[in-house]
Design an enzyme around this catalytic site. Structure first.
Site, PDB file in Angstrom:
ATOM      1  N   GLU A  37      -6.102   2.363   5.961  1.00  0.00           N
ATOM      2  CA  GLU A  37      -7.440   2.379   6.541  1.00  0.00           C
ATOM      3  C   GLU A  37      -8.350   1.459   5.723  1.00  0.00           C
ATOM      4  OE1 GLU A  37     -10.799   2.569   8.307  1.00  0.00           O
ATOM      5  OE2 GLU A  37      -9.139   3.695   9.232  1.00  0.00           O
ATOM      6  N   ASP A  46      -6.982  -3.602   4.329  1.00  0.00           N
ATOM      7  CA  ASP A  46      -6.882  -4.202   5.648  1.00  0.00           C
ATOM      8  C   ASP A  46      -5.435  -4.118   6.118  1.00  0.00           C
ATOM      9  OD1 ASP A  46      -6.156  -6.815   7.286  1.00  0.00           O
ATOM     10  OD2 ASP A  46      -8.277  -6.438   7.627  1.00  0.00           O
ATOM     11  N   ASP A  62      -3.226   1.674  15.391  1.00  0.00           N
ATOM     12  CA  ASP A  62      -4.321   2.430  16.014  1.00  0.00           C
ATOM     13  C   ASP A  62      -5.641   2.109  15.322  1.00  0.00           C
ATOM     14  OD1 ASP A  62      -5.518   4.177  17.786  1.00  0.00           O
ATOM     15  OD2 ASP A  62      -5.105   5.958  16.563  1.00  0.00           O
TER      16      ASP A  62
END
Length: 297
Positions: free
Chosen positions: A118, A145, A166
């Site tokens: 994340e 990243d 996602d």
């Protein structure tokens, strides 16, 4: 009460809960380096939202009384990956949200290694505090990243049995996570029996471009979507798609494993399509031809 009736009542309750979003109570709000983050309660429903360009987009929701039961249809469709590989041992998730997917997968696969990536440390903190996201020796989170993480994992010659894409910035998927170059790197991380599932939108202006790009990198793929919402899961493998008939033996055992989470794996299976429904001359997305460029066409 029949299972069908129970499922119908559950869907009605979810609809009613979502319809009261305008009356939601904000229990947490902050401005991170990347976005406005909100956590809202609407009765029994708690949602993580990103406020972007004067609109709020749900990133993750759970029922406080039944935290193990999945709310969003697209998260249920994500389990299409387990139809192809029912017992993945190494899982990589790009984009944490509230950590719902990670929590569920750890309950299902307690011995699997789950790596969550994340970019926003504030999102990880919120997931821990408000959505019961947990970590242990098998479940980890990294602030990075997603593309950089995948590039470095490729250099380390790591492999994964299931990669879940996602990541959303509030408006859409970050453009550098849509290109041919990125998908080629992600493909290089898949084990021989690996599967990649990507959360996209079926009504996006980028639908054709995304389809052409995934097809260019992986060949034929399954689109997993239905009429319940606007999401489309793209499912790919590194060595060609297995036939739908060859996947049928996995459905029975998965049905028993997933039903407690509100996932009807038969419905997911029936949502598979390998139809090539985009123009043959559609451009492939690259680092030089990105979604931002499309806005100028």
């Amino acid at each position: 009460m029949s299972k069908q009736t129970s499922a119908t009542i559950f869907l009605i309750l979810i609809t009613l809960l979502v319809s009261t979003a305008s009356q939601a109570k904000v229990i947490h709000q902050e401005r991170s380096l990347y976005r406005n983050i909100l956590v809202e309660d609407s009765g029994n429903l708690r949602c993580l939202k990103f406020n972007v360009r004067s609109k709020k987009s749900n990133q993750s929701c759970f029922l406080k009384s039944e935290p193990e039961r999945l709310v969003f249809n697209y998260t249920k469709l994500m389990f299409s990956g387990m139809i192809v590989n029912p017992n993945p041992e190494r899982i990589l998730i790009i984009g944490l949200g509230g950590g719902t997917m990670s929590n569920t997968l750890h309950q299902l696969l307690p011995n699997a290694t789950i790596e969550n990536v994340e970019i926003d440390p504030a999102v990880i903190d919120v997931a821990r505090k408000y959505f019961s996201f947990f970590e242990n020796d098998h479940v980890t989170s990294v602030v990075k990243d997603g593309r950089i993480y995948i590039k470095r994992a490729l250099l380390k010659k790591q492999t994964y049995d299931w990669i879940i894409l996602d990541a959303f910035n509030g408006d859409y998927i970050p453009e550098h996570l849509l290109t041919k170059e990125f998908l080629t790197e992600a493909k290089g991380l898949l084990s021989d029996n690996g599967v990649l599932t990507a959360n996209t939108f079926s009504i996006s202006d980028l639908y054709n471009y995304e389809s052409a790009t995934y097809h260019d990198v992986f060949g034929d793929f399954y689109s997993v979507h239905n009429r319940k919402n606007e999401n489309r899961i793209i499912l790919v493998t590194p060595n060609g798609l297995p036939s739908l008939d060859s996947l049928k033996p996995n459905l029975g055992p998965l049905h028993d494993r997933l039903r407690q989470y509100g996932v009807n794996i038969l419905d997911v299976y029936e949502s598979f399509s390998s139809e090539q429904d985009w123009p043959a001359d559609t451009k492939v997305l690259t680092d030089q031809f990105s979604p931002a460029n499309l806005l100028n066409l």
